[in-house]
Motif scaffolding. Structure first.
Motif, PDB file in Angstrom:
ATOM      1  N   GLY A   1       0.828  -1.199   0.000  1.00 12.61           N
ATOM      2  CA  GLY A   1       0.000   0.000   0.000  1.00 12.61           C
ATOM      3  C   GLY A   1       0.860   1.244   0.000  1.00 12.61           C
ATOM      4  N   PHE A   2       0.399   2.285  -0.685  1.00 11.91           N
ATOM      5  CA  PHE A   2       1.152   3.539  -0.701  1.00 11.91           C
ATOM      6  C   PHE A   2       1.371   4.073   0.709  1.00 11.91           C
ATOM      7  CE2 PHE A   2       0.072   3.573  -5.197  1.00 11.91           C
ATOM      8  CZ  PHE A   2       1.202   4.149  -5.756  1.00 11.91           C
ATOM      9  N   ASP A   3       0.428   3.812   1.601  1.00  9.36           N
ATOM     10  CA  ASP A   3       0.534   4.301   2.981  1.00  9.36           C
ATOM     11  C   ASP A   3       0.959   3.205   3.951  1.00  9.36           C
ATOM     12  OD1 ASP A   3      -0.375   6.873   2.205  1.00  9.36           O
ATOM     13  OD2 ASP A   3      -2.436   6.126   2.207  1.00  9.36           O
ATOM     14  N   SER A   4       1.355   2.045   3.427  1.00  4.43           N
ATOM     15  CA  SER A   4       1.698   0.924   4.300  1.00  4.43           C
ATOM     16  C   SER A   4       2.981   1.216   5.074  1.00  4.43           C
ATOM     17  CB  SER A   4       1.881  -0.353   3.475  1.00  4.43           C
ATOM     18  OG  SER A   4       2.330  -1.419   4.291  1.00  4.43           O
ATOM     19  N   MET A   5       2.978   0.814   6.343  1.00  2.66           N
ATOM     20  CA  MET A   5       4.175   0.929   7.172  1.00  2.66           C
ATOM     21  C   MET A   5       5.040  -0.328   7.079  1.00  2.66           C
ATOM     22  SD  MET A   5       3.792   3.926   8.271  1.00  2.66           S
ATOM     23  CE  MET A   5       5.096   4.017   9.502  1.00  2.66           C
ATOM     24  N   GLU A   6       4.540  -1.333   6.367  1.00  2.00           N
ATOM     25  CA  GLU A   6       5.282  -2.591   6.198  1.00  2.00           C
ATOM     26  C   GLU A   6       6.180  -2.466   4.976  1.00  2.00           C
ATOM     27  OE1 GLU A   6       4.420  -7.313   5.275  1.00  2.00           O
ATOM     28  OE2 GLU A   6       2.838  -6.087   6.188  1.00  2.00           O
ATOM     29  N   LEU A   7       7.444  -2.149   5.209  1.00  2.00           N
ATOM     30  CA  LEU A   7       8.373  -1.915   4.116  1.00  2.00           C
ATOM     31  C   LEU A   7       9.288  -3.122   3.913  1.00  2.00           C
ATOM     32  CD1 LEU A   7       9.416   1.796   4.806  1.00  2.00           C
ATOM     33  CD2 LEU A   7       7.471   0.911   3.489  1.00  2.00           C
ATOM     34  N   SER A   8       9.554  -3.431   2.662  1.00  2.00           N
ATOM     35  CA  SER A   8      10.413  -4.568   2.335  1.00  2.00           C
ATOM     36  C   SER A   8      11.885  -4.159   2.374  1.00  2.00           C
ATOM     37  CB  SER A   8      10.081  -5.087   0.935  1.00  2.00           C
ATOM     38  OG  SER A   8       8.756  -5.550   0.856  1.00  2.00           O
ATOM     39  N   PRO A   9      12.764  -5.054   2.824  1.00  2.00           N
ATOM     40  CA  PRO A   9      14.202  -4.783   2.751  1.00  2.00           C
ATOM     41  C   PRO A   9      14.647  -4.704   1.287  1.00  2.00           C
ATOM     42  CG  PRO A   9      13.713  -6.703   4.128  1.00  2.00           C
ATOM     43  CD  PRO A   9      12.464  -6.381   3.397  1.00  2.00           C
ATOM     44  N   TYR A  10      15.702  -3.930   1.045  1.00  2.00           N
ATOM     45  CA  TYR A  10      16.224  -3.851  -0.312  1.00  2.00           C
ATOM     46  C   TYR A  10      17.751  -3.843  -0.298  1.00  2.00           C
ATOM     47  CZ  TYR A  10      16.992   1.197   0.496  1.00  2.00           C
ATOM     48  OH  TYR A  10      17.411   2.404   0.990  1.00  2.00           O
ATOM     49  N   ILE A  11      18.312  -4.331  -1.405  1.00  2.00           N
ATOM     50  CA  ILE A  11      19.757  -4.361  -1.613  1.00  2.00           C
ATOM     51  C   ILE A  11      20.071  -3.508  -2.837  1.00  2.00           C
ATOM     52  CG2 ILE A  11      21.749  -5.815  -2.169  1.00  2.00           C
ATOM     53  CD1 ILE A  11      20.280  -8.161  -0.852  1.00  2.00           C
ATOM     54  N   ILE A  12      21.030  -2.602  -2.712  1.00  2.00           N
ATOM     55  CA  ILE A  12      21.520  -1.852  -3.871  1.00  2.00           C
ATOM     56  C   ILE A  12      22.596  -2.704  -4.525  1.00  2.00           C
ATOM     57  CG2 ILE A  12      22.607   0.275  -4.657  1.00  2.00           C
ATOM     58  CD1 ILE A  12      21.452   1.635  -2.134  1.00  2.00           C
ATOM     59  N   THR A  13      22.400  -3.046  -5.778  1.00  2.00           N
ATOM     60  CA  THR A  13      23.207  -4.122  -6.366  1.00  2.00           C
ATOM     61  C   THR A  13      23.378  -3.942  -7.870  1.00  2.00           C
ATOM     62  OG1 THR A  13      23.299  -6.531  -6.672  1.00  2.00           O
ATOM     63  CG2 THR A  13      21.122  -5.525  -6.680  1.00  2.00           C
ATOM     64  N   PRO A  14      24.432  -4.516  -8.427  1.00  2.00           N
ATOM     65  CA  PRO A  14      24.475  -4.671  -9.890  1.00  2.00           C
ATOM     66  C   PRO A  14      23.457  -5.741 -10.316  1.00  2.00           C
ATOM     67  CG  PRO A  14      26.665  -4.897  -8.904  1.00  2.00           C
ATOM     68  CD  PRO A  14      25.677  -4.976  -7.789  1.00  2.00           C
ATOM     69  N   ALA A  15      23.173  -5.770 -11.595  1.00  2.00           N
ATOM     70  CA  ALA A  15      22.278  -6.786 -12.156  1.00  2.00           C
ATOM     71  C   ALA A  15      22.763  -7.130 -13.564  1.00  2.00           C
ATOM     72  CB  ALA A  15      20.846  -6.271 -12.181  1.00  2.00           C
ATOM     73  N   HIS A  16      22.029  -8.021 -14.211  1.00  2.00           N
ATOM     74  CA  HIS A  16      22.349  -8.422 -15.589  1.00  2.00           C
ATOM     75  C   HIS A  16      23.808  -8.856 -15.717  1.00  2.00           C
ATOM     76  CE1 HIS A  16      18.448  -7.354 -17.214  1.00  2.00           C
ATOM     77  NE2 HIS A  16      18.479  -6.286 -16.424  1.00  2.00           N
ATOM     78  N   GLY A  17      24.188  -9.784 -14.841  1.00  2.00           N
ATOM     79  CA  GLY A  17      25.534 -10.324 -14.861  1.00  2.00           C
ATOM     80  C   GLY A  17      26.591  -9.372 -14.350  1.00  2.00           C
ATOM     81  N   GLY A  18      26.154  -8.296 -13.714  1.00  2.00           N
ATOM     82  CA  GLY A  18      27.085  -7.294 -13.200  1.00  2.00           C
ATOM     83  C   GLY A  18      27.272  -6.120 -14.131  1.00  2.00           C
ATOM     84  N   GLY A  19      26.651  -6.159 -15.300  1.00  2.00           N
ATOM     85  CA  GLY A  19      26.843  -5.100 -16.287  1.00  2.00           C
ATOM     86  C   GLY A  19      25.997  -3.861 -16.068  1.00  2.00           C
ATOM     87  N   LYS A  20      25.007  -3.929 -15.223  1.00  2.00           N
ATOM     88  CA  LYS A  20      24.140  -2.769 -14.946  1.00  2.00           C
ATOM     89  C   LYS A  20      24.191  -2.468 -13.453  1.00  2.00           C
ATOM     90  CE  LYS A  20      19.323  -1.224 -14.985  1.00  2.00           C
ATOM     91  NZ  LYS A  20      19.134  -1.077 -13.529  1.00  2.00           N
ATOM     92  N   LYS A  21      24.576  -1.254 -13.107  1.00  2.00           N
ATOM     93  CA  LYS A  21      24.626  -0.860 -11.703  1.00  2.00           C
ATOM     94  C   LYS A  21      23.328  -0.143 -11.320  1.00  2.00           C
ATOM     95  CE  LYS A  21      28.455   0.165  -9.668  1.00  2.00           C
ATOM     96  NZ  LYS A  21      29.683   0.832  -9.178  1.00  2.00           N
ATOM     97  N   LEU A  22      23.243   0.222 -10.031  1.00  2.00           N
ATOM     98  CA  LEU A  22      22.151   1.042  -9.509  1.00  2.00           C
ATOM     99  C   LEU A  22      20.792   0.370  -9.650  1.00  2.00           C
ATOM    100  CD1 LEU A  22      23.477   4.433 -10.874  1.00  2.00           C
ATOM    101  CD2 LEU A  22      23.467   3.706  -8.484  1.00  2.00           C
ATOM    102  N   SER A  23      20.791  -0.947  -9.557  1.00  2.00           N
ATOM    103  CA  SER A  23      19.540  -1.701  -9.493  1.00  2.00           C
ATOM    104  C   SER A  23      19.204  -1.955  -8.029  1.00  2.00           C
ATOM    105  CB  SER A  23      19.683  -3.034 -10.228  1.00  2.00           C
ATOM    106  OG  SER A  23      19.998  -2.823 -11.586  1.00  2.00           O
ATOM    107  N   ILE A  24      17.962  -2.352  -7.769  1.00  2.00           N
ATOM    108  CA  ILE A  24      17.612  -2.728  -6.402  1.00  2.00           C
ATOM    109  C   ILE A  24      16.931  -4.092  -6.389  1.00  2.00           C
ATOM    110  CG2 ILE A  24      17.492  -0.427  -5.368  1.00  2.00           C
ATOM    111  CD1 ILE A  24      14.477  -0.455  -5.785  1.00  2.00           C
TER     112      ILE A  24
END
Length: 435
Positions: free
Chosen positions: A321-344
Motif C-alpha cells: 500500500g502507498f501508505d503501508s508501514m510494512e516496508l520490504s528490505p532492499y539491496i543496492i546491487t548490480p544486475a544483468h551479470g554485473g553489467g548494470k549498476k544502480l539496481s535494487i
C-alpha cells in the motif's frame, strides 16, 4: 466529480437514507439524485444528465418492462442494484441485454436493498474511473520518439498510437517531455549538495550494498529530485522515462530504479519503468481504487516446478500500500551479470496472493491471473528483483495475451473480482490467463 443516482420504485425513506449515506460517506463527490417512475421519464432524465457525469448508480425495485433500458443504454459506466423481490424481472430481462451489447454496466440483485454498505466498493470503482479521466502521466522521451509520438507514426502504431488508445479507454492524459528539455530545466539544476542527503539515506536504509559507494548514488538522487520537480510542475500523477533507450543513446547518465523507489514511497507518485504507458495506466487505476503500488515485471515461467518468476530492476518497497508501514528490505546491487549498476533487489512479501494484470488497448482486453508469492531470489542473472510465485503456468503459456506484451504488473492482494467489474465498467473484455 459527479455521479448520478436513479431511484426506481423505492420509498421516500429509502431515498432519504441513500442521499444521506452517499453525501456523508463521499463528501468530495457531487451526487445528482433522480426519482423516475416510467420509461419516458427515464429517457427524458438521461438525456438531460450533466456532461461531466462520471458514472451512474441505479436502485431498482420495480419490474416495469424496460424502465432501466434508457439508463443503461446511455453508455455511461453504470452500477445496477436491484431488489430480489421487486426488481428481479426487470434485472433479468435488461442486464443480459446490456451485456450482449457490451455496455459498461455491472449489475447485482440483493434481498436487502437497504444494506447500503455494499455501495462503498461500487462508488469507489466509479470514482476510480473519474480520477483516471482527471489524471496525467508525464513521459520523458528522446527527440526522435517525441516527434513520432506527436505524429502517431503510422508504421509503428504499437508505441506511437498508445496515447490515443489509452485516452479513449481511460481518459488519462499523457504529456510528452523531450529529454533535452528535462536535462536542461530539471536534472542539470540539481546540485550534488541537494542530492547527497538522499543518497546517504538510501545507503543507510539498505539491507546491503554491493559494489556501490556514496558517489555512485549522487546521480540517481539528483534524478529523483528532478523527476519530483517535473511531476510537480506538470501536476502529474505518474512519471515515466524510456530509460533503456535514453541511457543507451547517451541522453541519460544514470538509472531511475532508486528514484522510482523514492517517488513511490515518499511522494506517492506512480513510477513507471521503460516508458511503459500501458502498465502505468493500470498502476494509476489500482492506486485510485485500492491505493496499492504496482510492480512492473517480466514474467518468466519454470514449468518443471509450476512456478513463475516476476523480475525487474525496480520494485516498490511499500508493495502492500502507498501508505503501508510494512516496508520490504532492499539491496543496492548490480544486475544483468554485473553489467548494470544502480539496481535494487527488493525482498517482496511472500505467502501472499498477488494479482497480475496486463492490457491490450487496441483489443480493449484486460489480461488477469493470480499467483501465490512464495520466495525471492537474489543473484546477478537477469534483473535484480525476482519474486517467485506458484501459478498455473501451463495455462499461462497457452492463454498469454501476446498483444498485451511481455510486461505484466503485480499487485499485492486478490483483486481479480474487483478488476473484472472495473473492466466491465470501462468496456474492456476479460481474459483470465490462468483459466
Amino acid at each position: 466529480m459527479r455521479l448520478s443516482v436513479f431511484l426506481i420504485g423505492t420509498s421516500k425513506d429509502f431515498v432519504d437514507n441513500v442521499k444521506q449515506y452517499l453525501q456523508k460517506k463521499f463528501p468530495h463527490i457531487e451526487f445528482d439524485f433522480f426519482t423516475v417512475s416510467s420509461i419516458n421519464e427515464a429517457s427524458s432524465t438521461v438525456s438531460r444528465l450533466p456532461g461531466d457525469t462520471t458514472g451512474v448508480l441505479v436502485f431498482n425495485s420495480w419490474s416495469i418492462p424496460s424502465i432501466v433500458r434508457p439508463i443503461l443504454s446511455r453508455g455511461i459506466p453504470t452500477i445496477l442494484i436491484s431488489d430480489t423481490y421487486g426488481g428481479a424481472g426487470e434485472f433479468l430481462m435488461e442486464y443480459s441485454r446490456a451485456l450482449k451489447l457490451n455496455l459498461p454496466v455491472f449489475g447485482i440483485v440483493v434481498r436487502d436493498l437497504s444494506s447500503l454498505s455494499l455501495l462503498d466498493k461500487y462508488v469507489r470503482m466509479l470514482e476510480t474511473i473519474g480520477r483516471l479521466r482527471d489524471s496525467k502521466i508525464v513521459a520523458v522521451v528522446g527527440p526522435d520518439e517525441l516527434n513520432l509520438m506527436h505524429l502517431e507514426y503510422p508504421l509503428s502504431i504499437d508505441l506511437y498510437g498508445l496515447r490515443a488508445y489509452l485516452q479513449s479507454i481511460f481518459g488519462v492524459k499523457i504529456e510528452l517531455v523531450d529529454i533535452r528539455h528535462f536535462n536542461e530545466k530539471y536534472y542539470s539544476k540539481v546540485t550534488d549538495e541537494e542530492a547527497k542527503p538522499i543518497a546517504e539515506r538510501w545507503l543507510k536504509n539498505a539491507e546491503k550494498v554491493v559494489d556501490h559507494t556514496i558517489d555512485d548514488l549522487i546521480k540517481p538522487a539528483k534524478l529523483y529530485l528532478a523527476l519530483r520537480r517535473l511531476a510537480s510542475d506538470y501536476k502529474a500523477d505518474a512519471v515515466t522515462m524510456d530509460d533503456i533507450v535514453l541511457y543507451n543513446s547517451g541522453f541519460l547518465d544514470t538509472w531511475p530504479c532508486l528514484p522510482f523507489m523514492e517517488l513511490t514511497l515518499r511522494d506517492k507518485i506512480v513510477s513507471i519503468c521503460e516508458g511503459d504507458l500501458i502498465s502505468g495506466t493500470l498502476m494509476l487505476l489500482m492506486k485510485f481504487y485500492a491505493n496499492v503500488p504496482g510492480f512492473i515485471n517480466d514474467p518468466a515461467p519454470d514449468m518443471s516446478k509450476g512456478e513463475i518468476v516476476y523480475f525487474h530492476c525496480y520494485a516498490p518497497i511499500n508493495a502492500k500500500g502507498f501508505d503501508s508501514m510494512e516496508l520490504s528490505p532492499y539491496i543496492i546491487t548490480p544486475a544483468h551479470g554485473g553489467g548494470k549498476k544502480l539496481s535494487i533487489h527488493v525482498r517482496l512479501p511472500v505467502n501472499e496472493t498477488v494479482t497480475v494484470v496486463g492490457l491490450s488497448p487496441e483489443e480493449r482486453t484486460l489480461a488477469i491471473h493470480t499467483a501465490r508469492a512464495i520466495d525471492n531470489e537474489y543473484h546477478l542473472r537477469a534483473c535484480a528483483t525476482k519474486l517467485v510465485a506458484k501459478a498455473n503456468v501451463e495455462a499461462l503459456a497457452k492463454n498469454w495475451v501476446w498483444r498485451a506484451g511481455w510486461h505484466r504488473v503485480v499487485f499485492y492482494g486478490d483483486w481479480r473480482g474487483d478488476l473484472k467489474i472495473l473492466a466491465r465498467l470501462l468496456g474492456l473484455r476479460i481474459i483470465e490467463e490462468d483459466a
